[in-house]
Write a protein that holds these residues in place. Sequence first.
Motif, short mmCIF file in Angstrom:
data_model
loop_
_atom_site.label_atom_id
_atom_site.label_comp_id
_atom_site.label_asym_id
_atom_site.label_seq_id
_atom_site.Cartn_x
_atom_site.Cartn_y
_atom_site.Cartn_z
N PRO A 4 0.83 -1.20 0.00
CA PRO A 4 0.00 0.00 0.00
C PRO A 4 0.87 1.25 0.00
CG PRO A 4 -0.75 -1.55 1.68
CD PRO A 4 0.55 -2.07 1.12
N SER A 5 0.38 2.32 -0.67
CA SER A 5 1.16 3.54 -0.77
C SER A 5 1.35 4.20 0.59
CB SER A 5 0.50 4.51 -1.74
OG SER A 5 -0.83 4.76 -1.35
N THR A 6 0.38 4.10 1.48
CA THR A 6 0.48 4.64 2.82
C THR A 6 0.23 3.51 3.80
OG1 THR A 6 -0.58 6.62 1.92
CG2 THR A 6 -0.25 6.55 4.28
N PRO A 7 1.28 2.87 4.31
CA PRO A 7 1.07 1.75 5.22
C PRO A 7 0.23 2.15 6.43
CG PRO A 7 3.36 1.87 4.55
CD PRO A 7 2.69 3.12 4.06
N ASN A 8 -0.72 1.31 6.76
CA ASN A 8 -1.61 1.51 7.88
C ASN A 8 -1.66 0.18 8.63
OD1 ASN A 8 -4.19 1.06 9.23
ND2 ASN A 8 -4.86 2.99 8.35
N PRO A 9 -1.34 0.16 9.93
CA PRO A 9 -1.30 -1.12 10.64
C PRO A 9 -2.59 -1.93 10.50
CG PRO A 9 -0.39 0.62 12.01
CD PRO A 9 -0.97 1.28 10.79
N THR A 10 -3.74 -1.29 10.63
CA THR A 10 -5.00 -2.02 10.51
C THR A 10 -5.17 -2.55 9.09
OG1 THR A 10 -5.99 -0.61 12.21
CG2 THR A 10 -7.50 -1.88 10.83
N GLN A 11 -4.87 -1.73 8.11
CA GLN A 11 -4.99 -2.17 6.72
C GLN A 11 -4.04 -3.34 6.44
OE1 GLN A 11 -5.26 0.99 3.94
NE2 GLN A 11 -5.06 -0.32 2.16
N ASN A 12 -2.84 -3.29 6.99
CA ASN A 12 -1.90 -4.40 6.82
C ASN A 12 -2.43 -5.68 7.46
OD1 ASN A 12 -0.09 -2.90 5.31
ND2 ASN A 12 1.10 -2.28 7.09
N ALA A 30 -10.96 -15.63 -7.11
CA ALA A 30 -10.99 -14.37 -7.87
C ALA A 30 -11.36 -13.20 -6.96
CB ALA A 30 -11.97 -14.49 -9.04
N HIS A 31 -12.29 -13.41 -6.03
CA HIS A 31 -12.69 -12.36 -5.10
C HIS A 31 -11.55 -12.00 -4.15
CE1 HIS A 31 -17.36 -12.62 -5.49
NE2 HIS A 31 -16.75 -12.52 -6.66
N ILE A 32 -10.81 -13.01 -3.71
CA ILE A 32 -9.65 -12.74 -2.85
C ILE A 32 -8.62 -11.91 -3.60
CG2 ILE A 32 -7.66 -13.83 -1.71
CD1 ILE A 32 -9.63 -16.14 -0.95
N ASP A 33 -8.34 -12.30 -4.84
CA ASP A 33 -7.37 -11.57 -5.66
C ASP A 33 -7.84 -10.13 -5.89
OD1 ASP A 33 -4.96 -11.46 -7.37
OD2 ASP A 33 -6.45 -11.15 -8.96
N GLN A 34 -9.12 -9.96 -6.23
CA GLN A 34 -9.68 -8.63 -6.45
C GLN A 34 -9.59 -7.78 -5.18
OE1 GLN A 34 -13.75 -8.72 -7.82
NE2 GLN A 34 -14.04 -6.52 -7.54
N THR A 35 -9.88 -8.38 -4.04
CA THR A 35 -9.84 -7.65 -2.77
C THR A 35 -8.41 -7.26 -2.42
OG1 THR A 35 -11.81 -8.81 -2.01
CG2 THR A 35 -10.42 -7.79 -0.32
N LEU A 36 -7.48 -8.16 -2.61
CA LEU A 36 -6.08 -7.83 -2.32
C LEU A 36 -5.58 -6.71 -3.23
CD1 LEU A 36 -4.61 -11.37 -1.62
CD2 LEU A 36 -4.93 -9.51 0.04
N ARG A 37 -5.94 -6.75 -4.51
CA ARG A 37 -5.53 -5.67 -5.41
C ARG A 37 -6.11 -4.34 -4.93
NH1 ARG A 37 -7.88 -6.72 -10.16
NH2 ARG A 37 -8.57 -8.81 -9.67
N TRP A 38 -7.36 -4.36 -4.48
CA TRP A 38 -8.01 -3.15 -3.97
C TRP A 38 -7.32 -2.67 -2.69
CZ3 TRP A 38 -11.77 -3.44 0.30
CH2 TRP A 38 -12.34 -2.20 0.60
N LEU A 39 -7.04 -3.59 -1.77
CA LEU A 39 -6.39 -3.21 -0.53
C LEU A 39 -5.00 -2.63 -0.76
CD1 LEU A 39 -7.42 -6.24 1.70
CD2 LEU A 39 -8.18 -3.87 1.98
N SER A 41 -4.10 -1.02 -3.41
CA SER A 41 -4.18 0.14 -4.31
C SER A 41 -3.99 1.48 -3.61
CB SER A 41 -5.54 0.15 -5.01
OG SER A 41 -6.57 0.56 -4.10
N GLY A 42 -4.21 1.51 -2.31
CA GLY A 42 -4.14 2.78 -1.60
C GLY A 42 -5.47 3.52 -1.57
N LEU A 43 -6.50 2.97 -2.23
CA LEU A 43 -7.83 3.58 -2.18
C LEU A 43 -8.39 3.44 -0.77
CD1 LEU A 43 -9.29 2.18 -5.53
CD2 LEU A 43 -8.70 4.57 -5.03
N HIS A 57 -16.22 -0.41 0.09
CA HIS A 57 -15.71 -0.34 1.45
C HIS A 57 -15.96 -1.68 2.16
CE1 HIS A 57 -19.86 1.24 1.54
NE2 HIS A 57 -19.96 0.49 2.64
N LEU A 58 -15.29 -1.85 3.29
CA LEU A 58 -15.35 -3.12 4.02
C LEU A 58 -16.63 -3.26 4.83
CD1 LEU A 58 -11.74 -3.31 5.48
CD2 LEU A 58 -12.68 -4.70 3.64
#
Length: 130
Positions: A4-12, A30-39, A41-43, A57-58
């Motif tokens: 992630p562009s801005t590491p966040n402990p909770t996000q990690n 495929a959903h796991i892969d899509q979710t990891l790409r999103w996580l 992404s820094g969005l 959002h989660l």
Amino acid sequence: MTTPSTPNPTQNEIIELVASIQPFDALEAAHIDQTLRWLYSGLPIFRTAKPATPPTHLVAYFVLFDIDAQQLLLVDHKNAQLWLPSGGHVEPNEHPYKTVIRELKEELQLQAFFFQPQPLFITVTQTQGI
């Protein structure tokens, strides 16, 4: 994958949770892969305004299971128009485990007891605009 562009402990921690899920089938993989790409992404990943800001959002769902009756609880979600397990939106910087505890207390005035504290599955679902 990049970090992630801005590491966040909770996000990690959430990334680690998602990456630890063993997919049941190709769709979940495929959903796991899509979710990891999103996580990665820094969005933004947490809802900041109702009903859906940001649009992706989660949300954490939890299955209430009555051992004696061998039944589980599903609720009629009025906005999604689906029968779903209980759950709720993950608050900013909240761990999904804590979301489950909070939502169970808020919605049903119950204390959480986990058979398994790790997530069992993941799905990517559109609940707005159905």
